[in-house]
Scaffold this motif. Structure first.
Motif, PDB file in Angstrom:
ATOM      1  N   VAL A  74      -1.253   7.983  -5.054  1.00 36.99           N
ATOM      2  CA  VAL A  74      -1.545   7.293  -3.798  1.00 36.99           C
ATOM      3  C   VAL A  74      -3.051   7.078  -3.654  1.00 36.99           C
ATOM      4  O   VAL A  74      -3.505   6.010  -3.227  1.00 36.99           O
ATOM      5  CB  VAL A  74      -0.976   8.096  -2.590  1.00 36.99           C
ATOM      6  N   ASP A 106      -4.114   4.211  -5.908  1.00 35.78           N
ATOM      7  CA  ASP A 106      -3.678   2.953  -5.286  1.00 35.78           C
ATOM      8  C   ASP A 106      -4.641   2.537  -4.172  1.00 35.78           C
ATOM      9  O   ASP A 106      -4.999   1.371  -4.034  1.00 35.78           O
ATOM     10  CB  ASP A 106      -2.268   3.130  -4.724  1.00 35.78           C
ATOM     11  N   ARG A 107      -5.076   3.530  -3.417  1.00 30.97           N
ATOM     12  CA  ARG A 107      -6.001   3.237  -2.302  1.00 30.97           C
ATOM     13  C   ARG A 107      -7.338   2.721  -2.834  1.00 30.97           C
ATOM     14  O   ARG A 107      -7.907   1.773  -2.314  1.00 30.97           O
ATOM     15  CB  ARG A 107      -6.214   4.521  -1.502  1.00 30.97           C
ATOM     16  N   ARG A 125       1.925   5.249   0.508  1.00 32.43           N
ATOM     17  CA  ARG A 125       1.692   6.326   1.468  1.00 32.43           C
ATOM     18  C   ARG A 125       2.438   7.563   0.975  1.00 32.43           C
ATOM     19  O   ARG A 125       3.505   7.462   0.386  1.00 32.43           O
ATOM     20  CB  ARG A 125       2.206   5.895   2.833  1.00 32.43           C
ATOM     21  N   ALA A 167       0.849  -1.198   0.000  1.00 30.27           N
ATOM     22  CA  ALA A 167       0.000   0.000   0.000  1.00 30.27           C
ATOM     23  C   ALA A 167       0.884   1.247   0.000  1.00 30.27           C
ATOM     24  O   ALA A 167       1.908   1.295   0.682  1.00 30.27           O
ATOM     25  CB  ALA A 167      -0.911  -0.006   1.222  1.00 30.27           C
ATOM     26  N   ARG A 200      -7.485  -0.856  -3.854  1.00 33.16           N
ATOM     27  CA  ARG A 200      -7.651  -1.774  -2.729  1.00 33.16           C
ATOM     28  C   ARG A 200      -9.056  -1.692  -2.149  1.00 33.16           C
ATOM     29  O   ARG A 200      -9.601  -2.657  -1.660  1.00 33.16           O
ATOM     30  CB  ARG A 200      -6.649  -1.435  -1.616  1.00 33.16           C
ATOM     31  N   LYS A 201      -9.600  -0.471  -2.158  1.00 33.44           N
ATOM     32  CA  LYS A 201     -10.909  -0.277  -1.546  1.00 33.44           C
ATOM     33  C   LYS A 201     -11.684   0.744  -2.388  1.00 33.44           C
ATOM     34  O   LYS A 201     -11.548   1.951  -2.190  1.00 33.44           O
ATOM     35  CB  LYS A 201     -10.729   0.247  -0.112  1.00 33.44           C
TER      36      LYS A 201
END
Ligand code: FES
Ligand code: FES
Lengths: 427, 180
Positions: free
Chosen positions: B127, B130-131, B65, B63, B134-135
């Protein structure tokens, strides 16, 4: 025969108990500090000059901060107060005749502010600091009354409180009042100076400092034996502001007076509820009142001419691995804004080498600030401090415990005894 | 005054760096600029406010950041994997530069003017995407989520609306980022 006597005695005791409880409940034991004189309505001229004074008294008593909801209409109430018994909402004290206090008489206002009993004998909840305002002078209460009547009436209905039984029964506050209200109003201490007495009046009656800084007893009343010795409010420590506590944090009386005015000092910036207190109240207080408060809190009859800061606490030894880890984290995540030596950056980040939260017995305030951050804040006179980021995701309990121990030992003179488990509790 | 140094090793834009002796209190921004000659991440305020200096750090499970290099010490990045703005575009088989989808979207939307803030926005938007991989986010919340993610980035040329539209449109055009 014997059995009957016993039964009768028991019945008598129960009845007497019920009678006492009943008379407490119905207010028979309540004392009022309000004199008969206030039953005379104020004349138009009196109201006029009182209103001018009242603007200052209302600021010093910080009425606005609670009686105005965030983004709400001025003086129209609505600010929520979370208590262990449910949520209370501040009321509309604008002079609207239906929803506010526009139809309240002078006497009704006095009774509510100083006795905690509002119009129609409705008891107030002690989230309204009438236990403190009880010591306000008659003239100051008149002044606030007159001032509020000059505000714009707001047609905003009061929000229903969300309290559990039996706390939703207002009349039950007679019991609270019996145990937690002083019988008398303010009494001048003739042995002390005028400044000391004024300071006590501003601290206790107007500023109602004890409502947060004095711990509460089981009944949620102020614990008189621990007067101003500090308490935890909404997860944050309202520190000990007795002269010992203030000295331990690094304050001298003149620095304290300036801190109340500006919200900033070498000891740190005002945060949480104290930020609001400076924002709405103390920054507007007169120099004389601020100095009187400082004199009283330091128990002095007169202030020294120049600040004499208490000596900084001596640094404490920390085990080498804790120091290495703590210092490493400090340089990596803190020093960018607070400086390698904790010197801070003016207008951006406070210095930490002289920070009060590192000197307190409990690491609570420091740890919470690191975990949850502090929003950017504006202070009087175009001053500001930038936002402190929340580090909860970047630091595990061990890393934060090491950082806390190393910083408290270095700058706060506190033993490195904070454990990982203690840190975990503040998350 | 002597400056204490410590060896530092990390991965930057896919390449291993170090171990190299680096002063203990050196900020990451200075390390990138002065040691690695990667000057793309911008020094704006130097106080953690403008976010022109941010880079990507890979966290647990890959993940991503966003970290501000102006207020984070170089040694915090020890052993970590970092992507600066120089690490987003690739070369294709013919040696041509291929921009990342975020970079491409910013160009197509004329999102930036002087470009000083752009490295930070590229980092922030990457970022965010990318988040969402995942969700995923509900369509109804998308505008809000984009605003919140980019909010901290300051653009003195005030290209906020175009940055926002670019990121939102890219998210909508990328399968799997939006639910419902
Ligand atoms: S330069 Fe780092 S946040 Fe502005
Ligand atoms: S494009 Fe100039 S600062 Fe953003």
């Amino acid at each position: 025969m014997k059995k009957r006597t016993l039964l009768l005695t028991a019945a008598a005791v129960i009845l007497a108990g019920a009678a006492v409880a009943g008379s407490v409940f119905f207010g028979a034991l309540e004392t009022s500090v309000v004199s008969k004189a206030v039953e005379r309505p104020l004349g138009a001229d009196e109201m006029k000059w009182l209103a001018e004074r009242g603007a200052y008294v209302a600021v010093a008593a910080d009425c606005y901060a609670c009686h105005t909801a965030k983004d709400g209409a001025a003086w129209a109430g609505g600010l929520p107060f979370e208590t262990p018994f449910g949520t209370l909402y501040a009321t509309n004290i604008s002079p609207d005749k239906e929803f506010g206090i526009g139809a309240w008489t002078r006497a009704e206002f006095h009774r509510s502010v100083r006795d905690g009993v509002g119009k129609g004998e409705r008891h107030l909840y002690p989230a309204m600091p009438y236990a403190s305002y009880r010591e306000m002078s008659e003239e100051d209460v008149d002044a606030v009354y007159a001032y509020l009547m000059t505000r714009e009436p707001m047609r905003v209905p009061n929000r229903e409180n969300e309290l559990s039984f039996p706390f939703n029964i207002r009349q039950s506050l007679t019991f609270w009042n019996l145990f937690n209200l002083r019988r008398e109003g303010f009494a001048t201490n003739a042995a002390r100076s005028e400044a000391w007495n004024r300071g006590r009046y501003v601290v206790d009656a107007l500023g109602h400092c004890g409502e947060c800084h004095t711990p509460r007893n089981l009944l949620q009343g102020m614990e008189s034996g621990a007067y101003l010795k500090g308490a935890v409010i909404e997860g944050v420590e309202a520190p000990d502001i007795t002269k010992e506590g203030l000295g331990r944090m690094g304050f001298d009386p003149l620095t304290l007076a300036r801190f109340m005015k500006s919200g900033l000092s070498a000891q740190g910036s005002m945060t949480h509820q104290m930020f609001e207190v400076v924002h709405f109240s103390t920054q507007y207080m007169s120099e004389g009142d601020l100095q009187a408060m400082a004199a009283y809190l330091f128990d002095l009859d007169a202030l020294p001419a120049t600040p004499v800061p208490p000596p900084a606490p001596a640094p404490v030894e920390v085990p080498a691995p804790v120091a290495a880890a703590g210092r490493g984290t400090y340089l990596n995540l803190c020093a960018g804004c607070h400086g390698a030596d904790g010197q801070g950056i003016p207008h951006v980040a406070i210095p930490l080498s002289t920070n009060a939260s590192l000197r307190l017995a409990s690491p609570r305030n420091f740890v919470r600030a690191v975990l949850h951050g502090i929003p950017a804040q504006r202070f009087p006179g175009l001053e500001r401090m930038e936002a402190m980021p929340a580090f909860t995701e970047l630091l595990d309990d061990k890393a934060l415990a090491d950082l806390t121990n190393w910083m408290r030992a270095r700058w706060g003179g506190r033993q490195p005894i904070v454990t990982d488990e203690e840190i975990a509790k503040f998350r | 005054m002597t400056t204490e140094t410590k060896p530092l090793a990390l991965t930057v834009n896919g390449r291993p760096v170090g171990p190299v002796d680096v002063p203990e209190g050196l900020m990451m921004q200075d390390f990138l600029h002065e040691y690695l000659n990667l000057t793309g991440s911008r020094m704006g305020c130097g106080q953690g406010i403008c976010h022109a200096c941010t880079v990507i750090v890979e966290g647990e499970g890959g993940a991503l950041r966003e970290m501000r290099t102006c207020i984070t010490g170089a040694h915090w990045f020890a052993g970590r994997t970092v992507v600066t703005v120089e690490g987003h575009a690739r070369h294709d088989a013919k040696g041509e530069i291929v921009l990342s989808p975020v970079q491409q979207a910013f160009i197509e939307h004329f999102a930036f003017q002087c470009g000083y803030c752009t490295p930070g926005f590229v980092t922030g938007a990457t970022v965010l995407i990318d988040r969402l991989k995942r969700k995923p986010v509900a369509r109804a919340e998308l505008e809000q989520v984009v605003t919140e993610a980019l909010d901290k980035h300051i653009c003195r040329c005030t290209g906020y609306v175009r940055y926002h539209t670019a990121v939102r449109d890219l998210i909508l055009a990328t399968p799997g980022l939006v639910s419902g």
